[in-house]
Design an enzyme around this catalytic site. Sequence first.
Site, mmCIF file in Angstrom:
data_model
loop_
_atom_site.group_PDB
_atom_site.id
_atom_site.type_symbol
_atom_site.label_atom_id
_atom_site.label_comp_id
_atom_site.label_asym_id
_atom_site.label_seq_id
_atom_site.Cartn_x
_atom_site.Cartn_y
_atom_site.Cartn_z
ATOM 1 N N LYS A 231 13.580 6.949 -34.443
ATOM 2 C CA LYS A 231 12.754 8.020 -35.025
ATOM 3 C C LYS A 231 11.733 7.446 -36.014
ATOM 4 C CE LYS A 231 11.323 12.022 -36.203
ATOM 5 N NZ LYS A 231 10.455 12.794 -35.366
ATOM 6 N N CYS A 286 6.327 15.288 -41.441
ATOM 7 C CA CYS A 286 6.994 14.121 -40.841
ATOM 8 C C CYS A 286 6.338 12.785 -41.142
ATOM 9 C CB CYS A 286 7.113 14.324 -39.339
ATOM 10 S SG CYS A 286 8.229 15.652 -38.930
HETATM 11 P P1 NAD Z 1 12.533 22.980 -42.924
HETATM 12 O O1 NAD Z 1 12.419 22.703 -44.366
HETATM 13 O O2 NAD Z 1 11.492 23.772 -42.213
HETATM 14 O O3 NAD Z 1 13.940 23.673 -42.615
HETATM 15 C C1 NAD Z 1 15.154 23.250 -43.160
HETATM 16 C C2 NAD Z 1 16.064 24.468 -43.290
HETATM 17 O O4 NAD Z 1 17.361 24.028 -43.703
HETATM 18 C C3 NAD Z 1 15.593 25.472 -44.345
HETATM 19 O O5 NAD Z 1 15.513 26.762 -43.774
HETATM 20 C C4 NAD Z 1 16.697 25.421 -45.413
HETATM 21 O O6 NAD Z 1 16.925 26.655 -46.049
HETATM 22 C C5 NAD Z 1 17.894 25.002 -44.578
HETATM 23 N N1 NAD Z 1 18.978 24.414 -45.386
HETATM 24 C C6 NAD Z 1 18.894 23.482 -46.365
HETATM 25 N N2 NAD Z 1 20.115 23.224 -46.875
HETATM 26 C C7 NAD Z 1 20.989 24.006 -46.205
HETATM 27 C C8 NAD Z 1 22.391 24.188 -46.277
HETATM 28 N N3 NAD Z 1 23.137 23.519 -47.171
HETATM 29 N N4 NAD Z 1 22.969 25.072 -45.432
HETATM 30 C C9 NAD Z 1 22.228 25.759 -44.551
HETATM 31 N N5 NAD Z 1 20.883 25.629 -44.430
HETATM 32 C C10 NAD Z 1 20.270 24.761 -45.253
HETATM 33 O O7 NAD Z 1 12.662 21.528 -42.242
HETATM 34 P P2 NAD Z 1 12.183 21.093 -40.768
HETATM 35 O O8 NAD Z 1 10.723 20.891 -40.731
HETATM 36 O O9 NAD Z 1 12.846 21.966 -39.768
HETATM 37 O O10 NAD Z 1 12.839 19.633 -40.713
HETATM 38 C C11 NAD Z 1 14.227 19.454 -40.631
HETATM 39 C C12 NAD Z 1 14.500 17.980 -40.359
HETATM 40 O O11 NAD Z 1 13.969 17.611 -39.087
HETATM 41 C C13 NAD Z 1 13.864 17.030 -41.371
HETATM 42 O O12 NAD Z 1 14.707 15.930 -41.541
HETATM 43 C C14 NAD Z 1 12.591 16.582 -40.679
HETATM 44 O O13 NAD Z 1 12.163 15.320 -41.101
HETATM 45 C C15 NAD Z 1 13.032 16.548 -39.227
HETATM 46 N N6 NAD Z 1 11.957 16.756 -38.248
HETATM 47 C C16 NAD Z 1 10.990 17.685 -38.489
HETATM 48 C C17 NAD Z 1 9.999 17.885 -37.528
HETATM 49 C C18 NAD Z 1 8.891 18.879 -37.773
HETATM 50 O O14 NAD Z 1 7.896 18.820 -37.050
HETATM 51 N N7 NAD Z 1 8.992 19.768 -38.729
HETATM 52 C C19 NAD Z 1 10.014 17.168 -36.335
HETATM 53 C C20 NAD Z 1 11.046 16.255 -36.112
HETATM 54 C C21 NAD Z 1 12.023 16.070 -37.086
#
Ligand code: NAD
Length: 476
Positions: A231, A286
């Site tokens: 990743k 990201c």
């Molecule tokens: P985001 O911030 O949009 O969503 C994360 C969610 O997790 C939030 O709704 C938050 O309330 C919830 N959360 C946090 N702690 C929690 C807990 N203890 N219990 C339950 N829910 C909880 O994040 P995202 O953009 O979806 O990214 C998530 C992960 O995926 C990150 O590590 C990111 O680097 C990775 N990622 C993101 C993308 C992208 O394009 N956004 C692509 C690939 C990977």
Amino acid sequence: FYISYLNPHKIILFMKIAVIGTGYVGLVQGAALADVNHSVICVDKIKEKIIHLNEFCEGKRNDLPILEPDLPRLVKENNDKKRLIFTTDINQAVREAKVIFIAVGTPSNEDGSANLTHVKNVAQDIGRAMNYESDSPIYKIIVTKSTVPPMTYRMVHDTIAKETKNEFDIVSNPEFLAEGRAVKDCLRPSRIVIGTSNAKAASIMEELYEPFKSREVSILFMSNIDAEMVKYASNTYLAAQVSLTNAMANLSRELGADWRKVLEGVKKDIRVGRFVYPGLGFGGSCFPKDVRELIHTMEQHRPDSDDLSYVKMIVRQNEAQKGMFLPRMEKYFSGFEGKKFAIWGTTFKPETNDVRESAGVHMIKELLLKGAYVSVYEPSGSEQAMFTLSLDEKLKPHLSRLSFVSDMYEAVRNAEGLLITVEWNDFRNPDFLQVKNLLKKPVIFDGKDILNPRQMKEEGFDYFSVGRPDVLGYSQ
Ligand code: NAD
């Protein structure tokens, strides 16, 4: 069971799955897994988010918390079929699910390292929730979907093991979706990477992802550490391509060359990738964060190497690129103090409402701090942008000079110039006469090189882009 529509020769057994975190990754991945007939419980700790999602499913509201093409249909259809539900109750989700995905955020700490607090908290919650009464032995697969630095799987394992004596395995399964096309990417992923050294976990994950497999989509099995590294390496390759593109585009402009023309020649080489269009740097949740986190890892393992300097330079180039128009604007307008500027776009790319680390937000901040008035039109992420800006203490005294308007032409009224930061379709072919009449002086700074310099000259604009020579259609 059901017959996979992606692969009609396979009979698939559905599985009970929990997805913790309903952001861009968790919500889309949860809906995609439900769409191939798995039974998915999505969990978030933010109660308002779950209420929002449930109200959407009940038809009480039209929007989802995030903007992604085709996601509303996918969520609604699968919720109607009762295979996608939303709750704040992680205990219920863990009890019912065989496979539990961790899809919570991993933002950067001040020093660039990944903040793993959310991942650790969820791991703890999962471990505790696994201690329920059951007639049969309890075994769970915990999948790390969040982007986490190499070796995090061990921390997740140890955290869960402290909370429960029941059996579990950790699988590292990074997500490669791109915002704005997240549903497409999840339903037809470029690859599925499964990191585990445990044969039983690998085979259950293969079964889970079987409906997504096709001639073009393969499942790649490797160790946890390999998967975690895939990743970071992927995003650093892509980020390097963006920053190198911008470096080449900047040089082209200075030399009087046209990057679009240069590109025609460069792109004929199929070894050159997709991110070859110039802009105001990469943003989003990201690339910036993942490259910073990789740098942090390199600082620990290869501190004095040129490799580290090389990767650091990607970030430095990108930071400079976000503000690359500032000196040119300062010269053109003879300073910013008390002058009004229009900005179109605050998201980091079109078709999303994500404004994290976007060039638009960066430019709003810079212009406000330099004493300018800023009028912004944003098609989808204005709430998010306002919220992000309101968190910046330094900006507080300046926010009275910022306004968001709901009409793109209203934003340019009486502004000294217009700055375009993102390539939403509406910005590609606006009513130039209206823009010209509303602006104080017809000048456009195009941060995505989406307008045509020849047309700008004919329309009588002064026009500045990233990778093409300046056009003085008004001043000359
Ligand atoms: P985001 O911030 O949009 O969503 C994360 C969610 O997790 C939030 O709704 C938050 O309330 C919830 N959360 C946090 N702690 C929690 C807990 N203890 N219990 C339950 N829910 C909880 O994040 P995202 O953009 O979806 O990214 C998530 C992960 O995926 C990150 O590590 C990111 O680097 C990775 N990622 C993101 C993308 C992208 O394009 N956004 C692509 C690939 C990977």
